[in-house]
Design a protein around this motif. Structure first.
Motif, PDB file in Angstrom:
ATOM      1  N   ASN A 158       0.826  -1.199   0.000  1.00  0.00           N
ATOM      2  CA  ASN A 158       0.000   0.000   0.000  1.00  0.00           C
ATOM      3  C   ASN A 158       0.867   1.258   0.000  1.00  0.00           C
ATOM      4  O   ASN A 158       1.686   1.451   0.900  1.00  0.00           O
ATOM      5  N   PRO A 159       0.703   2.143  -0.971  1.00  0.00           N
ATOM      6  CA  PRO A 159       1.550   3.337  -1.043  1.00  0.00           C
ATOM      7  C   PRO A 159       1.298   4.354   0.060  1.00  0.00           C
ATOM      8  O   PRO A 159       2.107   5.256   0.271  1.00  0.00           O
ATOM      9  N   VAL A 160       0.191   4.206   0.773  1.00  0.00           N
ATOM     10  CA  VAL A 160      -0.150   5.174   1.819  1.00  0.00           C
ATOM     11  C   VAL A 160       0.595   4.887   3.123  1.00  0.00           C
ATOM     12  O   VAL A 160       0.801   5.778   3.934  1.00  0.00           O
ATOM     13  N   PHE A 161       1.039   3.640   3.310  1.00  0.00           N
ATOM     14  CA  PHE A 161       1.634   3.223   4.584  1.00  0.00           C
ATOM     15  C   PHE A 161       3.029   2.643   4.375  1.00  0.00           C
ATOM     16  O   PHE A 161       3.396   2.237   3.273  1.00  0.00           O
ATOM     17  N   LYS A 172      -4.018  11.381  11.406  1.00  0.00           N
ATOM     18  CA  LYS A 172      -5.221  11.553  12.213  1.00  0.00           C
ATOM     19  C   LYS A 172      -6.464  11.117  11.439  1.00  0.00           C
ATOM     20  O   LYS A 172      -7.365  10.482  12.001  1.00  0.00           O
ATOM     21  N   ASP A 173      -6.489  11.414  10.150  1.00  0.00           N
ATOM     22  CA  ASP A 173      -7.638  11.036   9.320  1.00  0.00           C
ATOM     23  C   ASP A 173      -7.798   9.519   9.260  1.00  0.00           C
ATOM     24  O   ASP A 173      -8.913   8.997   9.356  1.00  0.00           O
ATOM     25  N   LYS A 218      -7.875   4.086  -1.710  1.00  0.00           N
ATOM     26  CA  LYS A 218      -8.629   4.449  -2.902  1.00  0.00           C
ATOM     27  C   LYS A 218      -9.073   5.905  -2.897  1.00  0.00           C
ATOM     28  O   LYS A 218      -9.181   6.546  -3.952  1.00  0.00           O
ATOM     29  N   THR A 219      -9.333   6.429  -1.720  1.00  0.00           N
ATOM     30  CA  THR A 219      -9.842   7.802  -1.639  1.00  0.00           C
ATOM     31  C   THR A 219      -8.756   8.835  -1.386  1.00  0.00           C
ATOM     32  O   THR A 219      -9.037  10.038  -1.452  1.00  0.00           O
ATOM     33  N   HIS A 220      -7.512   8.388  -1.118  1.00  0.00           N
ATOM     34  CA  HIS A 220      -6.473   9.358  -0.775  1.00  0.00           C
ATOM     35  C   HIS A 220      -5.183   9.214  -1.592  1.00  0.00           C
ATOM     36  O   HIS A 220      -4.309  10.081  -1.481  1.00  0.00           O
ATOM     37  N   LEU A 251      -9.011  -5.064   8.782  1.00  0.00           N
ATOM     38  CA  LEU A 251      -8.070  -3.946   8.809  1.00  0.00           C
ATOM     39  C   LEU A 251      -7.480  -3.711   7.420  1.00  0.00           C
ATOM     40  O   LEU A 251      -7.342  -2.564   6.975  1.00  0.00           O
ATOM     41  N   ILE A 252      -7.147  -4.786   6.729  1.00  0.00           N
ATOM     42  CA  ILE A 252      -6.608  -4.664   5.369  1.00  0.00           C
ATOM     43  C   ILE A 252      -7.633  -3.993   4.446  1.00  0.00           C
ATOM     44  O   ILE A 252      -7.297  -3.086   3.667  1.00  0.00           O
ATOM     45  N   ASP A 253      -8.879  -4.422   4.552  1.00  0.00           N
ATOM     46  CA  ASP A 253      -9.944  -3.810   3.745  1.00  0.00           C
ATOM     47  C   ASP A 253     -10.050  -2.316   4.041  1.00  0.00           C
ATOM     48  O   ASP A 253     -10.257  -1.489   3.142  1.00  0.00           O
ATOM     49  N   CYS A 254      -9.916  -1.974   5.299  1.00  0.00           N
ATOM     50  CA  CYS A 254      -9.979  -0.582   5.735  1.00  0.00           C
ATOM     51  C   CYS A 254      -8.829   0.229   5.129  1.00  0.00           C
ATOM     52  O   CYS A 254      -9.021   1.349   4.638  1.00  0.00           O
ATOM     53  N   MET A 255      -7.633  -0.343   5.133  1.00  0.00           N
ATOM     54  CA  MET A 255      -6.462   0.325   4.564  1.00  0.00           C
ATOM     55  C   MET A 255      -6.617   0.522   3.062  1.00  0.00           C
ATOM     56  O   MET A 255      -6.256   1.567   2.508  1.00  0.00           O
TER      57      MET A 255
END
Length: 358
Positions: free
Chosen positions: A275-278, A306-307, A354-356, A345-349
């Motif tokens: 995941n590129p966000v984490f 925080k988001d 997808k939105t960020h 949790l994976i689904d949540c990530m």
């Protein structure tokens, strides 16, 4: 909404343990009394103590020359009990985090402490390698799993001096050779039972070697001779521990649980790496904990920490905020954590990605 409990401790317990303990709190062993109010010396609880010790021995294949103790005071009391009982002149310690640092601090009251290595230089995000352990040390102490920083040592040291290990957060999660250790200890509130109980596995022949007088309650021999009943033990947590051990045996024992834990951790680490966000905080894969998965926002996404916490919490992800000393996120995935919660949790990530994602 279903809650997914990623708390580092006190932490998730098997539903079997919760239900059976709740029943015993209402009516213990058909006595019409609660397990919280019966005598620890009554035949019903003596049977619980004996069965819990027996299952400890069976599941960990503990040799006969070791004693299994259930004590109060948590693992933190063991930081001083170990050197009180074992240190004659000096001991060797590996510093891999907050808990080993606290153990080192207590050890210094009793003699020379040799810190063989430390990963403090990079906020404990790796396990040191290539250090020497003094052959004349009275014992070598380390913490196998570091809940705050997400590192773990998954091997047994083969030394000529007693090896002492704090296994508070990974006991029963992986196979170990108990015969390689002098003492294994830990708090029960992560993989075994509610808070208030500490377990100690001690090889009998390493005791009685120090010259100093040891206060009665801090002497391991006191509790060996008293069968963990020199004073009133933590009755209800011991009963809960027995239920967890029964659950673990039904699941196939420690070997089966180790395989499950490896699969669970791989799922989450693979997502963090993809995941590129984490991004993970422990880069060396062999040092990554199977119990506590730590991660932060990737470069360019730090302002979204925080988001994501608010988003994940709203989705039922409980207690994923990282320890206050390191920040970020921590998913504690102990034995009782089902794969379904990790997938949630994976689904949540992925939904957040997808939105960020930029």
């Amino acid at each position: 909404m279903k809650k997914h409990n990623f708390s580092a401790g006190p932490s998730i317990l098997p539903q079997f343990t919760i239900e059976k303990t709740a029943e015993a709190i209402k009516d213990f062993a058909g006595t019409g009394l609660s397990v919280m109010e019966v005598s620890h010396r009554g035949k019903e609880f003596v049977a619980v103590m004996e069965e819990t010790q027996a299952l400890f021995r069976e599941l960990l294949n503990i040799p006969d020359n070791y004693s299994v103790l259930f004590l109060g005071g948590g693992a933190s009391l063991q930081f001083c009990m170990v050197p009180y009982n074992l240190m004659k002149t000096k001991a060797a310690y590996l510093n891999t985090g907050s808990w080993s640092s606290k153990a080192i601090k207590e050890g210094k009251f009793f003699g020379e402490v040799v810190e063989v290595a430390s990963s403090k230089d990079t906020v404990y995000n790796y396990i040191p390698k290539g250090y020497e352990i003094p052959a004349d040390a009275d014992y070598f102490h380390y913490t196998s799993n570091n809940t705050i920083y997400g590192t773990q040592i998954r091997k047994d040291f083969d030394l000529d001096i007693p090896v002492v290990c704090d296994m508070s957060s990974d006991i029963f999660s992986r196979q170990i050779d108990v015969s390689k250790y002098g003492i294994i200890y830990g708090g029960a509130q992560k993989n075994l039972a509610p808070a208030g109980l500490a377990f100690v596995i001690v090889r009998n022949d390493i005791l009685g070697k120090v010259d100093r007088p040891i206060p009665t309650m801090l002497n391991y021999q006191t509790h060996i001779d008293g069968g963990s009943m020199f004073n009133t033990p933590p009755v209800t947590p011991i009963y809960a521990a027995l239920q967890t051990l029964k659950w673990l045996k039904e699941k196939g024992g420690v070997a089966a649980m180790e395989k499950i834990n490896e699969e669970k951790a791989a799922l989450l680490y693979d997502e963090i790496d993809r995941n590129p966000v984490f991004k993970g905080t422990v880069l060396n894969k062999e040092d990554r904990s199977l119990m506590n998965v730590c991660f932060i926002m990737n470069d360019g996404y730090q302002e979204l920490e925080k988001d994501f916490l608010e988003f994940a919490t709203a989705k039922g992800m409980s207690a994923i905020k990282g320890h206050r000393s390191v920040g970020g996120f921590r998913a504690s995935i102990y034995n009782a954590m089902p794969k379904e919660s990790i997938q949630a949790l994976i689904d949540c990530m992925q939904e957040f990605e997808k939105t960020h994602v930029k």
